[in-house]
Enzyme design. Structure first.
Site, PDB file in Angstrom:
ATOM      1  N   ASP A  28       0.855  -1.177   0.000  1.00  0.00           N
ATOM      2  CA  ASP A  28       0.000   0.000   0.000  1.00  0.00           C
ATOM      3  C   ASP A  28       0.896   1.233   0.000  1.00  0.00           C
ATOM      4  O   ASP A  28       1.889   1.291   0.715  1.00  0.00           O
ATOM      5  CB  ASP A  28      -0.889  -0.003   1.242  1.00  0.00           C
ATOM      6  CG  ASP A  28      -1.769   1.222   1.301  1.00  0.00           C
ATOM      7  OD1 ASP A  28      -2.538   1.444   0.365  1.00  0.00           O
ATOM      8  OD2 ASP A  28      -1.676   1.969   2.294  1.00  0.00           O
ATOM      9  N   ASP A  82      -1.341  -0.427   6.180  1.00  0.00           N
ATOM     10  CA  ASP A  82      -1.457   0.154   7.521  1.00  0.00           C
ATOM     11  C   ASP A  82      -2.832   0.729   7.822  1.00  0.00           C
ATOM     12  O   ASP A  82      -3.052   1.226   8.915  1.00  0.00           O
ATOM     13  CB  ASP A  82      -0.406   1.247   7.716  1.00  0.00           C
ATOM     14  CG  ASP A  82      -0.782   2.538   7.007  1.00  0.00           C
ATOM     15  OD1 ASP A  82      -1.400   2.459   5.929  1.00  0.00           O
ATOM     16  OD2 ASP A  82      -0.462   3.616   7.528  1.00  0.00           O
ATOM     17  N   THR A 109       0.297   4.641   0.763  1.00  0.00           N
ATOM     18  CA  THR A 109       0.226   5.587   1.870  1.00  0.00           C
ATOM     19  C   THR A 109       0.521   4.903   3.196  1.00  0.00           C
ATOM     20  O   THR A 109      -0.160   3.954   3.574  1.00  0.00           O
ATOM     21  CB  THR A 109      -1.162   6.240   1.932  1.00  0.00           C
ATOM     22  OG1 THR A 109      -1.437   6.843   0.671  1.00  0.00           O
ATOM     23  CG2 THR A 109      -1.215   7.293   3.021  1.00  0.00           C
TER      24      THR A 109
END
Length: 687
Positions: free
Chosen positions: A373, A572, A375
């Site tokens: 991911d 996250d 970000t």
């Protein structure tokens, strides 16, 4: 003992054995998971308390430990009374599991454990009846105790994943302000129905999905969509339940409530991925099938040979047979994986890497593709000032001083990035004489008598500020994945500030290491494609999935799996939870949400992408030790069986009694443990 050395059918074995009425082993049910763990723990503690005196009263206690305890009744009867509840209450899960496996014509670890336990117990009872000099109840009791301890440890590690679902629900506020018939009222979120008008003030969480009716604001959707920058909202735009309103007040019409909301669908996806993902093939189970056959056949064959051809009496033939079965039992096999896992996870913990179970260690070493991911994983997840473009006649420090002084009155992440950029450069700020936030567009403030206007193109156009000289540069910055913000002083363009979610320092090295290891790196993000591709180019990532909705991330992981890849997912945010659960191995960056951490099987506490490769190297080294230990445990027992069966007795008089067979199993276990400790040598490679 861990997943590799306990019965391989927890969905059937454990609940039925524990009196749950045959219900499925639903580890996504926190209450059931906790109840099952408590039950296993209680069985282990009872077994431990009864096994200690059993060993003390046994020949092992007398001959090895020199114990001579008082015995109001014969020692054999004391051991029988102590061992019976260990075998038939504490160890019933293995016996019933063996019954189910045999009924389905399969041989697994439960059959192997039950074989050793019942052989030692039943043979001891028979020897008591026929007047044998020795019994070996202690072997049965110790075996049950050891296996239960490992099963308890495994369940403790698995239970953490179920907390993910509760963390997801915590994102929804318990109450919300709803306008009905012109009257505002505070209602439980569960009472909101589609079509209700919801009033949302700054700082509040969005209770349900909806569409903005009035007002303008910026909403932080990072926990739900993974976007690091707040999203501007105006009438007609959608809002997502669980996101946070950062600035203006709005009203919106509820469009999806309850199980229809995006957040509820994410919960459902996590549950689906967790329940549909088959457990990895356990290393010990691959050996168990053959060891079951070997153990049973060796005992029967030994007894028949000594009885029919060796001229031995019943007691002697039975003793040889039980010695052969006991030495074939999985003491060292049971230690083979957990000792390596214990050392490996200990090393990982010292490097701030949390690996939650043995199956994850096995899976990590096999990954061929890794989905990251953007970000919070490849980027810091926090916007920062990256570029300052000046109009003629302005200095960088003066422009930034005025802009940061004006933005100091705002809590918008872009404003915080500008203020932090000024402080980093040692620029002193001036208190604003006036300040006004222009929802969705920017801010206006008065600093040292000058009017400072900061915002997007629309704001500048509305205030008749000519930005033509900087338009091309703004477009270039946007193509590079940065957010351009114009600064005008007293109605004249003064400069341009660019803000972006900066790439983590170790991200590029991490991607290079993936490539060197032959692992394909794939980036996935909810960001627009232009921003995503700009970051991918900078990192050297060839494959990018951009503009991916939260509910689609798991689908992209599944797509890679259908291509034949073993996929690890690193993320996250809440939006990553379904993909983390869908992946063969889910890896959470530690700075992320509790949901991602609980759903993932590996947690990188330092939020350093390089720890992904460290965990992979550690996994490969640990799996090598696991395989070495399994090979040693299996080969050692196989070679020891003929000696225990009495092959040396006719010519050399060597008789390996059951208690010595148990002792030799301990020697095998020591070798396995020492080999696992040698795994610490890999720590030098982790840096």
């Amino acid at each position: 003992m861990t997943a590799a050395s306990v019965p391989a059918q927890p969905p059937e074995l454990v609940p039925a054995a524990m009196g749950h009425g045959g219900m499925s082993h639903d580890m996504s049910d926190p209450a059931m998971a906790a109840a099952m763990e408590r039950d296993i723990r209680n069985r282990f503690l009872v077994a431990l308390l009864l096994t200690i005196p059993t060993v003390a009263y046994s020949s092992m206690g007398r001959n090895i430990f020199g114990l001579d305890l008082p015995s109001p009744i014969p020692n054999d009867w004391i051991m029988l009374l102590l061992t019976t509840p260990v075998v038939f209450w504490s160890g019933w899960i293995f016996i019933s599991g063996a019954y189910r496996a045999l009924r389905h014509r399969t041989l697994d670890m439960s059959v192997l454990i039950a074989t050793g336990v019942l052989a030692a117990y039943i043979a001891s009872v028979v020897l008591m009846v026929v007047g044998g000099e020795e019994v070996f109840f202690e072997a049965a009791a110790m075996l049950v105790t050891f296996v239960l301890f490992g099963h308890w440890m495994e369940m403790k590690s698995r239970r953490g994943t179920t907390d993910a679902l509760r963390a997801l629900f915590d994102l929804v506020p318990p109450t919300a302000t709803v306008s009905r018939g012109g009257t505002e009222m505070e209602l439980p979120t569960a009472d909101i129905v589609a079509g209700d008008t919801v009033v949302l003030r700054p700082g509040e969480k969005v209770p349900v999905d909806g569409e903005v009716l009035t007002g303008q604001t910026s909403i932080d959707e990072a926990l739900v969509t993974g976007e690091s920058l707040p999203v501007e909202k105006e009438p007609g735009d959608p809002v997502i339940g669980g996101s946070i309103n950062r600035s203006g007040a709005i009203t919106f019409r509820a469009t999806r409530v309850g199980s229809d909301t995006a957040l509820a669908q994410i919960v459902a996806l996590v549950q689906q991925a967790q329940s549909s993902r088959a457990p990895g093939q356990r290393l010990a189970d691959r050996a168990a099938h053959y060891l079951v056959i070997l153990a049973v056949c060796s005992g029967i064959f030994t007894y028949l040979v000594w009885s029919l051809f060796g001229g031995a009496g019943f007691v002697l033939a039975l003793t040889f047979a039980i010695s052969a079965v006991v030495i074939a039992c999985p003491d060292a096999l049971g230690l083979a994986t957990p000792t390596a896992v214990a050392v490996g996870t200990g090393i990982a913990a010292r490097h701030n890497i949390l690996i939650k179970d043995a199956a994850t260690l096995e899976g990590l070493s096999d990954i061929t593709a890794i989905v990251l991911d953007k970000t919070g994983t490849l980027t810091a997840g926090k916007p920062s000032l990256t570029d300052i473009v000046l109009a003629p006649g302005w200095s960088e420090n003066e422009l930034l001083r005025l802009a940061a002084s004006a933005e100091a009155g705002s809590e918008h992440p872009l404003s915080e990035a500008i203020v932090e950029g000024a402080k980093t450069r040692g620029i002193s700020l001036t208190a604003a004489e006036t300040f006004a936030a222009i929802a969705g567009h920017g801010i206006e403030a008065r600093i040292d008598g000058s009017t400072v206007l900061i915002g997007n193109t629309k704001l500048m156009r509305d205030r008749s500020v000519d930005v033509g000289a900087l338009t091309a540069r703004a477009d270039d910055l946007a193509v590079a994945g940065r957010t351009p913000v114009y600064v005008a002083i007293d109605g004249q363009i003064a400069g341009l500030l660019a803000i972006a979610d900066t790439i983590r320092p170790s991200a590029r090295e991490t991607i290079d290491q993936f490539r060197g290891a032959g692992i394909e790196a794939v980036m996935i993000t909810g960001d627009n494609r232009r921003t995503a591709e700009a970051v991918a180019r900078e990192l050297g990532i060839d494959r990018v999935f951009a503009e991916v909705l939260p509910e689609e991330k798991a689908n992209y992981v599944a797509t890679l799996q259908r291509e034949g890849k073993k996929v690890a997912m690193v993320g996250d945010g809440v939006n990553d939870a379904p993909a983390l659960a869908q992946a063969d191995v889910g890896i959470a960056i530690g700075a992320g949400t509790d949901v991602a951490i609980e759903t993932a099987r590996v947690v990188l506490m330092r939020s350093d992408p390089l720890d992904i490769m460290r965990s992979w190297r550690l996994s490969r080294a640990t799996v090598r030790k696991m395989k070495q230990n399994l090979a040693w445990a299996s080969v050692y027992n196989i070679l020891a069986i003929p000696i225990a069966a009495g092959i040396l007795y006719p010519r050399f008089g060597v008789m390996l009694r059951p208690e010595w067979s148990a002792l030799l199993m301990s020697v095998s276990s020591i070798v396995v443990a020492v080999n696992a400790v040698l795994l610490r040598g890999v720590e030098r490679e982790l840096g």
